[in-house]
Design an enzyme around this catalytic site. Sequence first.
Site, PDB file in Angstrom:
ATOM      1  N   LEU A 190     123.531  86.338  86.560  1.00 38.21           N
ATOM      2  CA  LEU A 190     123.657  85.068  85.846  1.00 38.21           C
ATOM      3  C   LEU A 190     122.515  84.168  86.307  1.00 38.21           C
ATOM      4  O   LEU A 190     122.458  83.763  87.464  1.00 38.21           O
ATOM      5  CB  LEU A 190     125.025  84.446  86.155  1.00 38.21           C
ATOM      6  CG  LEU A 190     126.225  85.363  85.838  1.00 38.21           C
ATOM      7  CD1 LEU A 190     127.530  84.759  86.339  1.00 38.21           C
ATOM      8  CD2 LEU A 190     126.313  85.661  84.342  1.00 38.21           C
ATOM      9  N   GLN A 202     121.992  82.923  76.953  1.00 39.81           N
ATOM     10  CA  GLN A 202     123.323  82.460  76.624  1.00 39.81           C
ATOM     11  C   GLN A 202     123.192  81.384  75.540  1.00 39.81           C
ATOM     12  O   GLN A 202     122.102  80.930  75.216  1.00 39.81           O
ATOM     13  CB  GLN A 202     124.072  81.953  77.856  1.00 39.81           C
ATOM     14  CG  GLN A 202     123.522  80.740  78.536  1.00 39.81           C
ATOM     15  CD  GLN A 202     124.306  80.406  79.810  1.00 39.81           C
ATOM     16  OE1 GLN A 202     123.769  80.483  80.889  1.00 39.81           O
ATOM     17  NE2 GLN A 202     125.552  80.021  79.680  1.00 39.81           N
ATOM     18  N   HIS A 232     129.300  80.469  82.293  1.00 37.89           N
ATOM     19  CA  HIS A 232     129.002  81.905  82.254  1.00 37.89           C
ATOM     20  C   HIS A 232     130.039  82.737  81.502  1.00 37.89           C
ATOM     21  O   HIS A 232     129.842  83.923  81.271  1.00 37.89           O
ATOM     22  CB  HIS A 232     128.728  82.479  83.649  1.00 37.89           C
ATOM     23  CG  HIS A 232     129.621  81.968  84.740  1.00 37.89           C
ATOM     24  ND1 HIS A 232     130.989  81.977  84.651  1.00 37.89           N
ATOM     25  CD2 HIS A 232     129.324  81.412  85.945  1.00 37.89           C
ATOM     26  CE1 HIS A 232     131.511  81.470  85.767  1.00 37.89           C
ATOM     27  NE2 HIS A 232     130.527  81.116  86.562  1.00 37.89           N
ATOM     28  N   LYS A 283     116.588  78.117  89.295  1.00 35.33           N
ATOM     29  CA  LYS A 283     116.970  78.211  90.703  1.00 35.33           C
ATOM     30  C   LYS A 283     116.547  79.555  91.304  1.00 35.33           C
ATOM     31  O   LYS A 283     116.204  79.644  92.485  1.00 35.33           O
ATOM     32  CB  LYS A 283     118.489  78.057  90.821  1.00 35.33           C
ATOM     33  CG  LYS A 283     118.961  78.005  92.247  1.00 35.33           C
ATOM     34  CD  LYS A 283     120.426  77.707  92.343  1.00 35.33           C
ATOM     35  CE  LYS A 283     120.841  77.635  93.794  1.00 35.33           C
ATOM     36  NZ  LYS A 283     122.280  77.412  93.935  1.00 35.33           N
ATOM     37  N   ASN A 329     133.176  85.836  92.144  1.00 42.26           N
ATOM     38  CA  ASN A 329     132.401  85.967  90.898  1.00 42.26           C
ATOM     39  C   ASN A 329     131.492  87.207  90.906  1.00 42.26           C
ATOM     40  O   ASN A 329     130.503  87.256  90.180  1.00 42.26           O
ATOM     41  CB  ASN A 329     131.602  84.707  90.554  1.00 42.26           C
ATOM     42  CG  ASN A 329     131.691  84.386  89.061  1.00 42.26           C
ATOM     43  OD1 ASN A 329     132.717  84.633  88.430  1.00 42.26           O
ATOM     44  ND2 ASN A 329     130.626  83.877  88.475  1.00 42.26           N
ATOM     45  N   LYS A 358     123.903  77.367  97.709  1.00 39.58           N
ATOM     46  CA  LYS A 358     124.075  76.222  96.803  1.00 39.58           C
ATOM     47  C   LYS A 358     123.353  74.989  97.331  1.00 39.58           C
ATOM     48  O   LYS A 358     123.071  74.063  96.586  1.00 39.58           O
ATOM     49  CB  LYS A 358     125.571  75.886  96.646  1.00 39.58           C
ATOM     50  CG  LYS A 358     126.428  77.031  96.136  1.00 39.58           C
ATOM     51  CD  LYS A 358     126.168  77.336  94.683  1.00 39.58           C
ATOM     52  CE  LYS A 358     127.077  78.435  94.142  1.00 39.58           C
ATOM     53  NZ  LYS A 358     126.598  78.973  92.866  1.00 39.58           N
ATOM     54  N   ASN A 373     126.428  86.038  90.324  1.00 36.21           N
ATOM     55  CA  ASN A 373     125.510  84.897  90.324  1.00 36.21           C
ATOM     56  C   ASN A 373     124.237  85.290  91.064  1.00 36.21           C
ATOM     57  O   ASN A 373     124.309  85.886  92.139  1.00 36.21           O
ATOM     58  CB  ASN A 373     126.146  83.698  91.056  1.00 36.21           C
ATOM     59  CG  ASN A 373     127.417  83.221  90.372  1.00 36.21           C
ATOM     60  OD1 ASN A 373     127.789  83.726  89.330  1.00 36.21           O
ATOM     61  ND2 ASN A 373     128.074  82.240  90.963  1.00 36.21           N
ATOM     62  N   ILE A 374     123.086  84.912  90.534  1.00 32.72           N
ATOM     63  CA  ILE A 374     121.833  85.314  91.173  1.00 32.72           C
ATOM     64  C   ILE A 374     121.649  84.629  92.527  1.00 32.72           C
ATOM     65  O   ILE A 374     120.915  85.106  93.384  1.00 32.72           O
ATOM     66  CB  ILE A 374     120.613  85.084  90.240  1.00 32.72           C
ATOM     67  CG1 ILE A 374     119.423  85.933  90.713  1.00 32.72           C
ATOM     68  CG2 ILE A 374     120.282  83.589  90.115  1.00 32.72           C
ATOM     69  CD1 ILE A 374     118.404  86.258  89.663  1.00 32.72           C
TER      70      ILE A 374
END
EC number: 2.7.7.9
Length: 497
Positions: free
Chosen positions: A102, A179, A212, A116, A319, A385, A240-241
């Site tokens: 993602l 997306q 997502h 990111k 996730n 994050k 998640n990447i």
Amino acid sequence: MSQDGASQFQEVIRQELELSVKKELEKILTTASSHEFQHTKKDLDGFRNLFHRFLQEKGPSVDWGKIQRPPEDSIQPYEKIKARGLPDNISSVLNKLVVVKLNGGLGTSMGCKGPKSLIGVRNENTFLDLTVQQIEHLNKTYNTDVPLVLMNSFNTDEDTKKILQKYNHCRVKIYTFNQSRYPRINKESLLPIAKDVSYSGENTEAWYPPGHGDIYASFYNSGLLDTFIGEGKEYIFVSNIDNLGATVDLYILNHLMNPPNGKRCEFVMEVTNKTRADVKGGTLTQYEGKLRLVEIAQVPKAHVDEFKSVSKFKIFNTNNLWVSLAAVKRLQEQNAIDMEIIVNPKTLDGGLNVIQLETAVGAAIKSFENSLGINVPRSRFLPVKTTSDLLLVMSNLYSLEAGSLTMSEKREFPTVPLVKLGSSFTKVQDYLRRFESIPDMLELDHLTVSGDVTFGKNVSLKGTVIIIANHGDRIDIPPGAVLENKIVSGNLRILDH
């Protein structure tokens, strides 16, 4: 007004609102050029469906009384799955896999422009570099052809595609798809704020990628789903990447392809044990006879504390998901993927209050047959994050090999230290400027830094270290300093903790 009358009145208002939104969307569509028309129409139709559901739904989407702990066998311990070992033909099992990352997010929360995934996280390597290295290592080691697919958003697509050229000589086929792009709606009128299809100039803030959960429809619409099924691929591993722990796990893949009871799972969610830091994470529950992901936003206010309790809900969703391609195709064609709507309020730069309607990829678990949770080690959940997370993954707590980070064997206990860097460290460039080199953190338990603080070269942090520079003061930790169980305060007095 009688209750029947009131609900009829609400229904009339709802229908009028849907009609107004339909007209606004039609107006927007007329501004699309011929090459934009088809995918813009798909996006706006998808939004209309989501908006229709949004108007139908009332209050919290779960009935708290129906939430139960999942049955024992519906969440398997990873150790049990690993104990089965690996078959000799692991290469042919790997050739059934597609890795999806993602990649829709921007680096704005860390003070960076652009995607990111292009932020450097370790030895100049970006999230994307590490991902490509991991998959290339798999393909070379097992002589396989595992492709990498990036789900971009309109925010990240152009910059990501530019950078992909540098991987042309790697042994990984890389695909991308976008997306959807949905219009933000005014919080008061509930009408789209976009006037045309463009997303530059004053229209920049009028659009958003809808979470997502959009992966199923977008992947299907892109044609890639059918392409991979045609090539004999059977599962996607989605993550998640920015989760550096989400590497391809051969034991989980083998469990999917060769289930012990002969019945294949269509959906596997990796969960891990909650700590006090994870109380807000979505949790797996049993609801109306199916595994269901419950997020904090769906919980009635009176039960939020119970939801956060580590004793009742012991696990949360990482996730990292493994999903059957054939099942996604079947459910997508039946329009049967049901995900709760997340209503995300935002205030735009000019002060306008808007809402964006989103869905989450894991919420679809209840639509698949024979779903399973696997309780994995915490090491498979290593999200970056904030710069506090970045400090951990850049430090000597981890060693890097073939794109994968593993906890250093020199650390005596396997837990990750708690790191809280203050607002002076929020932006990556400020953070990098404040550390001449990354401190030795092998024996650190807890670090809190607040205010104008810098670190010299070769600093060592052990136990609990708290550094607080008062407003207007500055603290420079000298090169080579060893701080063990220390509180360093405004005037650079160093006290025993």
